[in-house]
Design a protein around this motif. Sequence first.
Motif, mmCIF file in Angstrom:
data_model
loop_
_atom_site.group_PDB
_atom_site.id
_atom_site.type_symbol
_atom_site.label_atom_id
_atom_site.label_comp_id
_atom_site.label_asym_id
_atom_site.label_seq_id
_atom_site.Cartn_x
_atom_site.Cartn_y
_atom_site.Cartn_z
ATOM 1 N N THR A 37 -22.922 83.355 -51.761
ATOM 2 C CA THR A 37 -24.124 84.114 -51.706
ATOM 3 C C THR A 37 -24.422 84.761 -50.397
ATOM 4 O OG1 THR A 37 -25.532 82.137 -51.025
ATOM 5 C CG2 THR A 37 -25.250 82.655 -53.445
ATOM 6 N N PHE A 38 -25.140 85.757 -50.234
ATOM 7 C CA PHE A 38 -25.344 86.512 -49.128
ATOM 8 C C PHE A 38 -26.969 87.134 -49.227
ATOM 9 C CE2 PHE A 38 -20.782 87.398 -50.408
ATOM 10 C CZ PHE A 38 -20.245 87.068 -49.263
ATOM 11 N N LYS A 39 -27.832 86.509 -48.214
ATOM 12 C CA LYS A 39 -29.122 86.912 -48.385
ATOM 13 C C LYS A 39 -29.557 87.964 -47.512
ATOM 14 C CE LYS A 39 -31.083 82.043 -49.018
ATOM 15 N NZ LYS A 39 -31.663 80.836 -48.483
ATOM 16 N N LEU A 40 -30.107 88.902 -48.211
ATOM 17 C CA LEU A 40 -30.337 90.187 -47.548
ATOM 18 C C LEU A 40 -31.736 89.889 -46.699
ATOM 19 C CD1 LEU A 40 -30.156 92.795 -50.465
ATOM 20 C CD2 LEU A 40 -28.352 92.136 -48.690
ATOM 21 N N GLY A 41 -31.727 90.714 -45.462
ATOM 22 C CA GLY A 41 -32.971 90.768 -44.709
ATOM 23 C C GLY A 41 -34.208 91.630 -45.433
ATOM 24 N N PRO A 42 -35.083 91.771 -44.656
ATOM 25 C CA PRO A 42 -36.264 92.818 -45.152
ATOM 26 C C PRO A 42 -35.681 94.235 -45.594
ATOM 27 C CG PRO A 42 -37.200 91.570 -43.170
ATOM 28 C CD PRO A 42 -35.569 91.490 -43.232
ATOM 29 N N VAL A 43 -36.028 94.664 -46.638
ATOM 30 C CA VAL A 43 -35.571 95.890 -47.241
ATOM 31 C C VAL A 43 -36.620 96.984 -46.815
ATOM 32 C CG1 VAL A 43 -34.380 94.884 -49.232
ATOM 33 C CG2 VAL A 43 -36.573 95.758 -49.385
ATOM 34 N N SER A 44 -36.021 98.169 -46.402
ATOM 35 C CA SER A 44 -37.079 99.331 -46.042
ATOM 36 C C SER A 44 -36.314 100.589 -47.072
ATOM 37 C CB SER A 44 -36.665 99.894 -44.653
ATOM 38 O OG SER A 44 -35.325 100.199 -44.352
ATOM 39 N N GLY A 45 -37.351 101.249 -47.941
ATOM 40 C CA GLY A 45 -37.034 102.095 -48.809
ATOM 41 C C GLY A 45 -37.473 103.218 -48.664
ATOM 42 N N THR A 46 -36.876 104.385 -49.302
ATOM 43 C CA THR A 46 -37.322 105.781 -49.394
ATOM 44 C C THR A 46 -37.227 106.086 -51.058
ATOM 45 O OG1 THR A 46 -35.415 106.694 -48.951
ATOM 46 C CG2 THR A 46 -36.927 106.310 -47.105
ATOM 47 N N ARG A 47 -38.039 107.167 -51.376
ATOM 48 C CA ARG A 47 -37.849 107.704 -52.914
ATOM 49 C C ARG A 47 -36.444 108.424 -52.709
ATOM 50 N NH1 ARG A 47 -40.515 106.634 -57.764
ATOM 51 N NH2 ARG A 47 -42.786 105.907 -57.361
ATOM 52 N N LEU A 75 -40.246 92.518 -54.260
ATOM 53 C CA LEU A 75 -39.485 91.357 -54.467
ATOM 54 C C LEU A 75 -39.718 90.434 -53.146
ATOM 55 C CD1 LEU A 75 -36.642 92.363 -56.649
ATOM 56 C CD2 LEU A 75 -38.900 91.545 -57.286
ATOM 57 N N ASP A 76 -39.791 88.980 -53.180
ATOM 58 C CA ASP A 76 -39.974 88.320 -51.901
ATOM 59 C C ASP A 76 -38.729 88.151 -51.165
ATOM 60 O OD1 ASP A 76 -42.899 87.857 -52.239
ATOM 61 O OD2 ASP A 76 -42.798 86.480 -53.444
ATOM 62 N N SER A 77 -37.498 88.106 -52.112
ATOM 63 C CA SER A 77 -36.138 87.882 -51.476
ATOM 64 C C SER A 77 -35.166 88.413 -52.177
ATOM 65 C CB SER A 77 -36.000 86.044 -51.305
ATOM 66 O OG SER A 77 -36.008 85.633 -52.665
ATOM 67 N N LEU A 78 -34.006 88.769 -51.700
ATOM 68 C CA LEU A 78 -32.976 89.419 -52.426
ATOM 69 C C LEU A 78 -31.729 88.731 -52.227
ATOM 70 C CD1 LEU A 78 -33.931 93.011 -52.330
ATOM 71 C CD2 LEU A 78 -33.607 91.912 -54.443
ATOM 72 N N THR A 79 -30.949 88.382 -52.807
ATOM 73 C CA THR A 79 -29.439 87.840 -52.591
ATOM 74 C C THR A 79 -28.432 88.563 -53.364
ATOM 75 O OG1 THR A 79 -30.566 85.529 -52.065
ATOM 76 C CG2 THR A 79 -28.235 85.638 -52.717
ATOM 77 N N LEU A 80 -27.183 88.730 -52.437
ATOM 78 C CA LEU A 80 -26.126 89.431 -53.154
ATOM 79 C C LEU A 80 -25.254 88.395 -53.454
ATOM 80 C CD1 LEU A 80 -25.673 92.699 -51.239
ATOM 81 C CD2 LEU A 80 -25.988 92.368 -53.380
#
Length: 227
Positions: A37-47, A75-80
């Motif tokens: 498992t690889f936990k992702l940090g905070p995501v920043s997004g664009t359309r 989503l509060d958390s994301l994991t690859l």
Amino acid sequence: MRPSSTNFALVVRLYDRLYELLVPSFANQRMRLPCLTFKLGPVSGTRSPTGYVFRARTGALGIVEITTTEDLSQLDSLTLVHPWIDYLLDRHPVGRIPETDPENTSRQSSSTGDAPFLSGPCNTIHVVRPGRASRIMSSITWPFGGSDTHTLQSPTPVSLQEKRTEVLRFIARLRRPFGALLFTRNRQNVEEYRRVATGSLITVQVEELTATVLNKVIEGAGMLDVL
């Protein structure tokens, strides 16, 4: 280039840790999945014209760029998740379906243009036909819910030299790009996960195998409870 003696010892530790994991199983509508498992940090997004483009950082995979139709910022958390443990260990189940081999899948994806592998630290999640990733999920290691003839081959004793050779091959496979799955916690403070971005084919790659990266990968080796 072979890793230093210190890093090689960490690779052996990871190799042994993966061999200790149980095989996948289903019980009470939950799946127990051996994986990295690889936990992702905070995501920043664009359309984007096709949905959203998100960027996030993870310790072992570097910066990950995600293209998906889902709004991951909610989503509060994301994991690859790297679910291809049998592939990494070159330990194939009896009755394995050849097309589920991540290396074969990668070649097929690359030839069709669905998920070209990227060089450098930035990786991309490519949106593909709905259902394709779900079929991959249903056949990780062996077809879940299928015949009990799909069991792992029993390990055979090996010499130290043979193990060293196996570990070197393991290093080569660990460095290859792989098809990952994306999960989020089903509830806060509960170690249960559900899959998101199910219509996306995810191609990522572990960064250079430094001691820091290897320790993070070892920390992420375990069993995941999936709803």
